[in-house]
Design a protein around this motif. Sequence first.
Motif, PDB file in Angstrom:
ATOM      1  N   ASP A  96      39.461  41.633  44.770  1.00 36.52           N
ATOM      2  CA  ASP A  96      38.032  41.816  44.481  1.00 36.52           C
ATOM      3  C   ASP A  96      37.728  41.783  42.991  1.00 36.52           C
ATOM      4  O   ASP A  96      36.581  41.582  42.602  1.00 36.52           O
ATOM      5  CB  ASP A  96      37.526  43.118  45.096  1.00 36.52           C
ATOM      6  CG  ASP A  96      37.356  42.999  46.600  1.00 36.52           C
ATOM      7  OD1 ASP A  96      37.122  41.872  47.088  1.00 36.52           O
ATOM      8  OD2 ASP A  96      37.449  44.021  47.299  1.00 36.52           O
ATOM      9  N   LEU A  97      38.739  41.973  42.154  1.00 38.93           N
ATOM     10  CA  LEU A  97      38.563  41.883  40.704  1.00 38.93           C
ATOM     11  C   LEU A  97      38.901  40.491  40.177  1.00 38.93           C
ATOM     12  O   LEU A  97      39.053  40.297  38.977  1.00 38.93           O
ATOM     13  CB  LEU A  97      39.435  42.930  39.999  1.00 38.93           C
ATOM     14  CG  LEU A  97      39.033  44.380  40.263  1.00 38.93           C
ATOM     15  CD1 LEU A  97      40.082  45.321  39.690  1.00 38.93           C
ATOM     16  CD2 LEU A  97      37.655  44.664  39.681  1.00 38.93           C
ATOM     17  N   CYS A  98      39.025  39.520  41.087  1.00 31.13           N
ATOM     18  CA  CYS A  98      39.336  38.126  40.746  1.00 31.13           C
ATOM     19  C   CYS A  98      40.732  37.961  40.165  1.00 31.13           C
ATOM     20  O   CYS A  98      41.020  36.959  39.523  1.00 31.13           O
ATOM     21  CB  CYS A  98      38.291  37.532  39.796  1.00 31.13           C
ATOM     22  SG  CYS A  98      36.697  37.280  40.561  1.00 31.13           S
ATOM     23  N   ARG A  99      41.600  38.897  40.432  1.00 32.73           N
ATOM     24  CA  ARG A  99      42.996  38.770  39.999  1.00 32.73           C
ATOM     25  C   ARG A  99      43.785  38.225  41.191  1.00 32.73           C
ATOM     26  O   ARG A  99      44.639  38.885  41.761  1.00 32.73           O
ATOM     27  CB  ARG A  99      43.509  40.114  39.511  1.00 32.73           C
ATOM     28  CG  ARG A  99      42.787  40.553  38.218  1.00 32.73           C
ATOM     29  CD  ARG A  99      43.203  41.887  37.716  1.00 32.73           C
ATOM     30  NE  ARG A  99      44.664  42.003  37.583  1.00 32.73           N
ATOM     31  CZ  ARG A  99      45.274  43.168  37.435  1.00 32.73           C
ATOM     32  NH1 ARG A  99      44.582  44.290  37.384  1.00 32.73           N
ATOM     33  NH2 ARG A  99      46.593  43.208  37.336  1.00 32.73           N
ATOM     34  N   VAL A 100      43.440  37.001  41.551  1.00 30.65           N
ATOM     35  CA  VAL A 100      43.943  36.385  42.780  1.00 30.65           C
ATOM     36  C   VAL A 100      45.450  36.176  42.724  1.00 30.65           C
ATOM     37  O   VAL A 100      46.146  36.425  43.718  1.00 30.65           O
ATOM     38  CB  VAL A 100      43.186  35.072  43.074  1.00 30.65           C
ATOM     39  CG1 VAL A 100      43.699  34.419  44.335  1.00 30.65           C
ATOM     40  CG2 VAL A 100      41.683  35.334  43.188  1.00 30.65           C
ATOM     41  N   ASP A 101      45.979  35.748  41.590  1.00 29.98           N
ATOM     42  CA  ASP A 101      47.430  35.553  41.482  1.00 29.98           C
ATOM     43  C   ASP A 101      48.177  36.867  41.709  1.00 29.98           C
ATOM     44  O   ASP A 101      49.165  36.908  42.445  1.00 29.98           O
ATOM     45  CB  ASP A 101      47.812  34.972  40.113  1.00 29.98           C
ATOM     46  CG  ASP A 101      47.336  33.541  39.916  1.00 29.98           C
ATOM     47  OD1 ASP A 101      47.082  32.852  40.929  1.00 29.98           O
ATOM     48  OD2 ASP A 101      47.219  33.117  38.749  1.00 29.98           O
TER      49      ASP A 101
END
Length: 183
Positions: free
Chosen positions: A3-8
């Motif tokens: 949800d914090l766009c830290r997809v990796d």
Amino acid sequence: LFDLCRVDDAEKIVAQAVDRDPRNADAWWLRGRIHTIRGHHDKADKAFERAIALDGERFQPPFRITEDRFAKVIEEAMAELPEVIRGALKNLDVIVEDLPNVDVLLKSDPPLSPSAVGLFDPEPLAPNAGPGQPVRIFLYRKNLEVTCASEDEMVDEIGVTLLHEIGHHLGLDEEDLDARGLS
């Protein structure tokens, strides 16, 4: 992390969770969301299927819809909006994209979730546009598919999403929208 766009980072943690417990339905579902945001829809569907097989009470298959049918569903949802809200759409362009652009999501602090189903962009399309120029609402088809289990549910969710994003256009913040049941 997702949800914090830290997809990796989220992807690494999900892989560890699945390795530790292959029956972790939440990890499989999140793996499907990660594959969705990366545009790997076949892999996403396999991960969703695994989550559903493990916990069919909490997870349901995404409702897949063609682009043409999705456009019709948006029209249906817009027709169901109250007249005063439809009037607010006159200066809004509703744009459909499969998925949100992560760079756009990162512009907010904190970042918006990659699972967002809609987004209000207050910036007019023309860089030097004057007052009254159209601004944009984005609807994200693939995320709506994952959120909804049927066409009726999608019509409802698009309606709520449009109301939410129009609320932003009218100056309401997340707390205002939550108080009105539009979060």
